[in-house]
Design an enzyme around this catalytic site. Structure first.
Site, mmCIF file in Angstrom:
data_model
loop_
_atom_site.group_PDB
_atom_site.id
_atom_site.type_symbol
_atom_site.label_atom_id
_atom_site.label_comp_id
_atom_site.label_asym_id
_atom_site.label_seq_id
_atom_site.Cartn_x
_atom_site.Cartn_y
_atom_site.Cartn_z
ATOM 1 N N TYR A 101 -24.240 11.646 12.647
ATOM 2 C CA TYR A 101 -24.548 13.360 12.348
ATOM 3 C C TYR A 101 -25.578 13.179 10.669
ATOM 4 O O TYR A 101 -25.864 12.001 10.412
ATOM 5 C CB TYR A 101 -23.515 13.816 11.389
ATOM 6 C CG TYR A 101 -21.514 13.317 11.516
ATOM 7 C CD1 TYR A 101 -22.588 15.277 13.078
ATOM 8 C CD2 TYR A 101 -20.805 13.032 11.254
ATOM 9 C CE1 TYR A 101 -20.933 15.085 13.793
ATOM 10 C CE2 TYR A 101 -20.059 14.100 12.496
ATOM 11 C CZ TYR A 101 -19.496 14.677 13.281
ATOM 12 O OH TYR A 101 -19.099 14.644 14.104
ATOM 13 N N LYS A 103 0.680 2.235 -10.730
ATOM 14 C CA LYS A 103 0.635 4.094 -10.033
ATOM 15 C C LYS A 103 -0.611 4.194 -9.976
ATOM 16 O O LYS A 103 -1.516 2.977 -8.842
ATOM 17 C CB LYS A 103 0.061 4.718 -11.836
ATOM 18 C CG LYS A 103 -0.913 3.721 -12.396
ATOM 19 C CD LYS A 103 -1.803 4.781 -13.558
ATOM 20 C CE LYS A 103 -2.571 3.622 -14.065
ATOM 21 N NZ LYS A 103 -2.753 3.863 -15.563
HETATM 22 C C1 LIG Z 1 -3.421 2.868 -16.157
HETATM 23 C C2 LIG Z 1 -3.360 2.216 -17.592
HETATM 24 C C3 LIG Z 1 -2.912 1.276 -17.812
HETATM 25 C C4 LIG Z 1 -3.832 0.011 -16.977
HETATM 26 O O1 LIG Z 1 -5.296 -0.020 -17.541
HETATM 27 P P1 LIG Z 1 -6.535 -1.568 -16.717
HETATM 28 O O2 LIG Z 1 -7.431 -1.190 -17.194
HETATM 29 O O3 LIG Z 1 -5.901 -1.379 -15.078
HETATM 30 O O4 LIG Z 1 -5.789 -2.463 -16.886
HETATM 31 C C5 LIG Z 1 -2.899 0.878 -19.007
HETATM 32 N N1 LIG Z 1 -2.754 1.700 -19.769
HETATM 33 C C6 LIG Z 1 -2.082 3.036 -19.689
HETATM 34 C C7 LIG Z 1 -1.862 4.569 -20.473
HETATM 35 C C8 LIG Z 1 -2.612 3.234 -18.556
HETATM 36 O O5 LIG Z 1 -2.385 4.417 -17.839
#
Ligand SMILES: *Cc1c(COP(=O)(O)O)cnc(C)c1O
Length: 401
Positions: A287, A43
């Site tokens: 800037y 994701k």
């Molecule tokens: C993003 C996510 C993870 C992964 O977490 P990390 O700390 O990056 O390992 C696991 N479970 C869910 C539901 C998530 O949204």
């Protein structure tokens, strides 16, 4: 030079990625029966590593599932020809459920409307929708409390178009602290709910040869801290990219007497010097005139800025690597340009490689230096998850062997 050569780009270290997958897999312990499945989260544009490029590498490295946030990510992966098992962890509105099932994705559920939509869609497609029931244990973000969860599990269990493939929860406070009592408490509530669902649906107990229910709570931090509670599946994001969830996680792992897993950062963010300018003493750079020279200064202009995800909060505080050494960002980071002070690196020329994030060898091939995502996060007051995830999608991702 090739006119399509990018001005800034991301390199993904394939060997580091494979190493991380191997150590995470080895670290997730069995509980009786089968070893836990490894779901790597892709994701957020694969935590900024590039959705398709990273997913392709993780699939080739043998991870079992890829975790996505939504239908758009499913589509991007399928359109790129990646047919790996996908699990949607965030949100599918009822009207997107049919498309997700059609793409063969499984997904988290925590409301009756989506379950109902899944049943109708699966029936229409002549398929069985694979659902993962989310349990609320302390995050108050997604999920159902104990009784409501058991009730929805019964609905799923009684529907021939639905399969209760998994049951999950998510920790609220595991990487931000060395005190894991709250997380332990979440785990206990989760385990009680899993047991209640097993009882309600007359499912075999965990570890039984006929057990098919995937109970999963572990993110990277939980896997590192408590490898013995991985259940049927682990959901690893940050660790797969070679980053520790936090300093607190590292300390806690040491305190528990485990040897900290060696994770290798996958991502390097590079650019090249666009131009080198001589600026007399007493003049301003950028800037808002936030930087004033006190000496004859050589300023190198980099063709990267906050439009690329190089945070404006890095103005006057960040360092970059050039010739294996640190150079300071001077003045404000602009939308597409950033200036650095290279007065003390007299050899710097237009076209030289600059590392914004990652390591760079010294010119003599010596060890050089490293700018970590944690360090960048500290400079802007955020977490390294956000630093990498916000690297602009438009930058090319190159896989290097
Ligand atoms: C993003 C996510 C993870 C992964 O977490 P990390 O700390 O990056 O390992 C696991 N479970 C869910 C539901 C998530 O949204």
């Amino acid at each position: 030079m090739d006119s399509s050569a990018p001005l800034a780009w991301i390199e993904l270290d394939k060997a580091a990625l494979r190493h991380n997958v191997a150590v995470l897999r080895a670290g997730a312990l069995h509980q009786g029966g089968r070893p836990p499945l490894l779901c790597v989260m892709v994701k957020g544009n694969a935590y900024g590593h590039g959705l398709v490029a990273a997913a392709r590498e993780f699939a080739a490295a043998g991870v079992d599932w890829l975790g996505v946030a939504d239908l758009a990510e499913i589509r991007s992966l399928r359109e790129a020809g990646i047919d790996h098992s996908l699990y949607v962890v965030s949100y599918l509105p009822p009207h997107q459920v049919e498309a997700a099932i059609g793409y063969g994705a499984r997904f988290v559920v925590y409301d009756a409307d989506v379950v109902q939509a899944a049943s109708v869609a699966a029936a229409r497609l002549g398929m069985v929708a694979r659902l993962h029931l989310k349990i609320e244990t302390g995050n108050n973000r997604q999920g159902l409390r104990h009784d409501a969860a058991v009730e929805l599990a019964r609905v799923i269990g009684a529907d021939p178009h639905l399969q209760l493939e998994g049951i999950s929860t998510h920790f609220a406070d595991i990487e931000d602290t060395t005190d894991h009592r709250f997380a332990r408490n979440q785990l206990a509530r989760f385990q009680a709910c899993v047991q209640a669902v097993r009882d309600a649906l007359h499912l075999p107990p965990a570890g039984h040869p006929d057990d098919r229910l995937l109970a999963h709570a572990s993110n990277t931090a939980a896997l590192l801290l408590w490898p013995e509670v991985c259940g049927g599946l682990v959901r690893c994001g940050i660790g797969a990219y070679g980053l520790w969830p936090s300093k607190e996680t590292w300390l806690s792992v040491c305190e528990l007497g485990h040897k900290p897993m060696e994770l290798r950062p996958v991502l390097t963010w590079k650019t090249t010097v666009a131009q080198v300018r001589a600026v007399p003493p007493g003049e301003y750079v950028g800037y808002g005139r936030t930087f004033r020279t006190v000496r004859e200064t050589r300023v190198a202009v980099l063709p990267v800025g906050y439009a690329d995800g190089y945070d404006r909060g890095l103005s006057n505080v960040a360092k970059v690597l050039i010739g294996g050494q640190r150079a300071a960002v001077v003045g404000r980071v602009a939308m597409n340009m950033t200036m650095i002070d290279v007065t003390d690196a007299p050899g710097v020329r237009a076209g030289d490689e600059v590392v914004l994030l990652g390591s760079q060898a010294a010119p003599d091939g010596g060890e050089g230096d490293r700018i970590s995502a944690e360090e960048l996060a500290g400079w802007v007051g955020t977490i390294h998850y956000e630093v990498v995830t916000r690297i602009a999608e438009r930058l090319e991702r190159r896989v290097v062997a």
